[in-house]
Enzyme design. Structure first.
Site, mmCIF file in Angstrom:
data_model
loop_
_atom_site.group_PDB
_atom_site.id
_atom_site.type_symbol
_atom_site.label_atom_id
_atom_site.label_comp_id
_atom_site.label_asym_id
_atom_site.label_seq_id
_atom_site.Cartn_x
_atom_site.Cartn_y
_atom_site.Cartn_z
ATOM 1 N N SER A 71 0.638 -0.893 -0.027
ATOM 2 C CA SER A 71 -0.433 -0.409 0.236
ATOM 3 C C SER A 71 1.020 1.090 0.026
ATOM 4 C CB SER A 71 -1.029 -0.238 0.931
ATOM 5 O OG SER A 71 -2.120 0.904 1.042
ATOM 6 N N HIS A 72 1.118 2.038 1.058
ATOM 7 C CA HIS A 72 1.455 3.187 0.935
ATOM 8 C C HIS A 72 2.821 3.590 1.966
ATOM 9 C CE1 HIS A 72 -1.278 2.059 4.352
ATOM 10 N NE2 HIS A 72 -0.191 3.328 5.533
ATOM 11 N N ASP A 104 -2.837 6.299 -3.089
ATOM 12 C CA ASP A 104 -1.614 5.856 -2.861
ATOM 13 C C ASP A 104 -0.808 5.359 -3.244
ATOM 14 O OD1 ASP A 104 -3.403 3.833 -2.394
ATOM 15 O OD2 ASP A 104 -2.560 3.265 -0.468
ATOM 16 N N ASP A 113 -1.391 1.287 -4.091
ATOM 17 C CA ASP A 113 -1.826 0.508 -4.821
ATOM 18 C C ASP A 113 -3.099 0.973 -5.446
ATOM 19 O OD1 ASP A 113 -2.861 0.534 -2.128
ATOM 20 O OD2 ASP A 113 -3.298 -1.120 -2.009
ATOM 21 N N ASP A 142 -5.547 2.218 -3.905
ATOM 22 C CA ASP A 142 -7.553 2.127 -3.482
ATOM 23 C C ASP A 142 -7.364 3.419 -2.275
ATOM 24 O OD1 ASP A 142 -5.561 1.471 -1.129
ATOM 25 O OD2 ASP A 142 -5.873 -0.321 -0.399
ATOM 26 N N ARG A 143 -6.502 4.391 -1.863
ATOM 27 C CA ARG A 143 -6.291 5.568 -1.029
ATOM 28 C C ARG A 143 -7.263 6.377 -2.077
ATOM 29 N NH1 ARG A 143 -3.070 5.108 4.631
ATOM 30 N NH2 ARG A 143 -3.725 2.803 4.821
ATOM 31 N N LYS A 184 -11.542 -0.371 -1.128
ATOM 32 C CA LYS A 184 -11.549 0.881 -1.024
ATOM 33 C C LYS A 184 -11.264 0.991 -2.427
ATOM 34 C CE LYS A 184 -7.750 1.296 1.902
ATOM 35 N NZ LYS A 184 -7.833 0.798 2.817
HETATM 36 C C1 G1P Z 1 -4.328 1.830 8.030
HETATM 37 C C2 G1P Z 1 -5.327 1.841 8.244
HETATM 38 C C3 G1P Z 1 -6.709 1.166 8.473
HETATM 39 C C4 G1P Z 1 -6.595 0.486 6.503
HETATM 40 C C5 G1P Z 1 -5.517 -0.010 6.029
HETATM 41 C C6 G1P Z 1 -4.630 -0.971 4.826
HETATM 42 O O1 G1P Z 1 -4.119 0.414 8.968
HETATM 43 O O2 G1P Z 1 -5.206 2.807 10.013
HETATM 44 O O3 G1P Z 1 -7.975 1.850 7.745
HETATM 45 O O4 G1P Z 1 -7.379 -0.170 6.320
HETATM 46 O O5 G1P Z 1 -3.862 0.806 6.928
HETATM 47 O O6 G1P Z 1 -5.014 0.664 3.871
HETATM 48 P P1 G1P Z 1 -3.676 0.243 10.402
HETATM 49 O O7 G1P Z 1 -2.284 0.246 9.697
HETATM 50 O O8 G1P Z 1 -4.522 1.302 11.707
HETATM 51 O O9 G1P Z 1 -3.186 -1.378 11.266
HETATM 52 ZN ZN ZN Z 2 -3.484 1.355 0.139
#
Ligand code: G1P
Ligand code: ZN
Length: 547
Positions: A115-116, A281, A283, A285-286, A380
């Protein structure tokens, strides 16, 4: 031609436990011999009935994506899959993978992403499994995968050379067909079916409207180019940082005011001529939505999308319900109340929305962490959110900041912020949460930082569809005036622990709506420290990231 399956002896690695969103580790961890293979084999061993079925495979293009894809292709052939749909160049954004799984009725999918989180040889890598509904596997499945990783004694592969993924077309590994697909087409077609593209195109063509989409050198570049500049005709240059790079250009592909500061600053500078900004982000999804000198809080964004659903072709018929993760602000609850629809409160992580979406209980879902989506996929979806906003802007013909301010006037403002304390020693973070949990029974009825506490608990969730229970999903402190402070540890980090403190205060009085967020929340910050002993236990006096 059938191929000989090769069994390679292996031994378990500790710690292959999927977190909030799959298994995320440093690239250096993933590159250890048999590490990726063990985890993939544990997924395949946990499945049943995949023989002859279709698997979807792709990732966000981060470092190691290309190597991992080839390994997984060979292992999928050994596991008996009949066909793999793999994105060209190994690319599939998370929402696009979900769309592809659903459209082609695949058995499931593997998405390679952290992800990010940072990419590159010293950055992070990740892998997650999605089910046939297109959504992340549930906890029962990921727990079973973890158990399997702890007893693994071999993985299975075939002897076959790498496949050229640079062009769409077909190839095969033994009896398994490999279809190299355009990573954008299915997702773009789905998005086009939801929104009024003609109207959005009209907005983007207006000389007084200028948009910038920052793909942050991550996966949404090709999608944004094709959809915004291609199908919708936005001027070339609307999409910036639009080529996916293995290390995301050295930054964190995280669309928040810290990592997307360039975009936020451009929208704050009237000389830029920009009226609307957005980012996504690693991947895809954000989403981040930015108006002129105004960053839309993700919790507010969810509420605004819900309140304006009647303007969007796909949702004009009404929303079945809405859902938000527990730490997300209660702004959308107020909209749901007015619409007379249900509002579900789930634990953090998109996997919990899946059963509500499948059962038709919710249409829109969102999280404070910049994730919003709907029943069109089971993840998302960053570009979906951007198009939803563009559709609203096109119909209402007013700037994003005005839309949010009007929303506050109508529903009141849920002032909201998240404070992250990163890289805390794990033992200290665990101690903080343990002691906080132990203190919970004494909190209701007491004063902290001069504020009266009404209730305090550790959030537990019972899925209304399948009755499954998830415990210990975050500590909530509820004040007499409806304000909230929530504490939880991140489940996606790869270094030490991250403490997330979520702060929320409801302000009905419109004359107070412009008070700066951090100022409005200062008393709650004091309470958070007093109740959880953040400074005493961690030595930290302020958060690393405020969003
Ligand atoms: C974080 C975000 C959560 C999201 C997840 C995946 O998880 O807070 O809302 O679903 O990334 O993108 P966390 O690091 O808080 O467990
Ligand atoms: Zn992501």
């Amino acid at each position: 031609m059938s191929m000989k399956v090769i069994s390679v002896p292996s031994t378990p690695y500790a710690g292959q436990k999927p977190g909030t969103s799959g298994l995320r580790k440093k690239v250096t961890v993933f590159r250890q011999a048999r590490y990726l293979e063990n985890f993939v084999q544990a997924i395949f061993d946990t499945l049943s009935g995949q023989q002859g079925q279709t698997l979807v495979l792709g990732g966000d293009g981060r470092y190691y994506n290309d190597v991992a894809i080839q390994t997984i292709l060979r292992m999928a052939a050994a596991a008996g899959f009949g066909r793999v749909l793999v994105g060209r160049d190994g690319i599939l954004s998370t929402p696009a993978a979900s769309a592809v799984i659903r459209k082609w009725q695949a058995f499931g999918g593997i998405i390679l992403s952290a992800s990010h989180n940072e990419g590159g040889p010293a950055g992070d890598f990740g892998i997650k499994y999605n089910l046939g509904n297109g959504g992340p596997a549930n906890e029962a499945f990921t727990d079973a995968v973890y158990r399997r990783t702890q007893e693994i004694s071999a993985y299975y592969t075939v002897d076959s050379s790498d496949i050229d993924l640079s062009r769409t077309g077909e190839a095969s590994i033994g009896e398994m067909l490999v279809c190299i697909i355009d990573p954008v087409a299915d997702h773009a077609e789905l998005l086009e079916s939801l929104f009024d593209f003609d109207r959005i195109a009209g907005l983007l063509a207006r000389p007084d409207f200028r948009m910038r989409f920052d793909a942050m050198h991550a996966v949404t570049g090709p999608y944004a180019h094709a959809i915004l500049e291609g199908r919708l005709g936005a001027p070339a240059g609307t999409v910036v940082n639009g080529t996916p790079l293995p290390d995301f250009g050295g930054g964190h592909p995280d669309p928040n005011p810290v990592w997307a500061a360039e975009l936020v600053n451009a929208l704050a500078d009237s000389r830029s001529g920009l009226s609307f900004g957005a980012a996504s982000d690693g991947d895809g999804d954000r989403n981040m939505i930015v108006g002129r000198n105004f960053v839309v809080s993700p919790s507010d964004s969810l509420a605004v999308l819900a309140a304006n659903h009647a303007l969007i072709p796909a949702y004009a018929g009404g929303l079945a319900g809405v859902a938000r993760s527990m730490p997300t602000s209660c702004a959308v609850d107020r909209v749901a109340r007015e619409l007379g629809i249900a509002c579900y409160e789930t634990p953090t992580g998109w996997k919990y929305f899946g059963s509500l979406l499948d059962a038709g209980l919710a249409t829109l879902c969102g999280e404070e962490s910049a994730g919003t989506g709907s029943n069109h996929v089971r993840e998302k979806d960053g570009l979906w959110a951007v198009l939803y906003w563009l559709n609203i802007l096109a119909v209402r013909d007013m700037p994003a900041d005005v839309i949010v301010r009007e929303h506050w006037q109508r529903f009141g403002r849920n002032v909201y912020s998240r404070h992250d304390y990163e890289g805390i020693e794990t033992a200290k973070a665990d101690r903080l949460m343990d002691e906080l949990r132990a203190r919970l029974p004494q909190l209701p009825g007491s004063l902290s930082n001069g504020l009266p506490i009404a209730a305090a608990d550790d959030f537990a969730y019972v899925d209304p569809v399948d009755g499954s229970r998830s415990e210990r999903q975050g500590v909530r402190i509820l004040l007499e005036d409806g304000s909230r402070v929530v504490f939880r540890l991140s489940g996606t980090g790869t270094e030490g622990a991250t403490l997330r403190v979520y702060l929320e205060r409801f302000v009905a009085d419109a004359s107070q709506h412009e008070v700066p967020t951090q100022e409005a929340l200062a008393p709650l910050v004091g309470l958070a420290d007093a109740v959880a002993q953040i400074t005493v236990i961690t030595g930290r006096t302020c958060p690393d990231v405020i969003s």
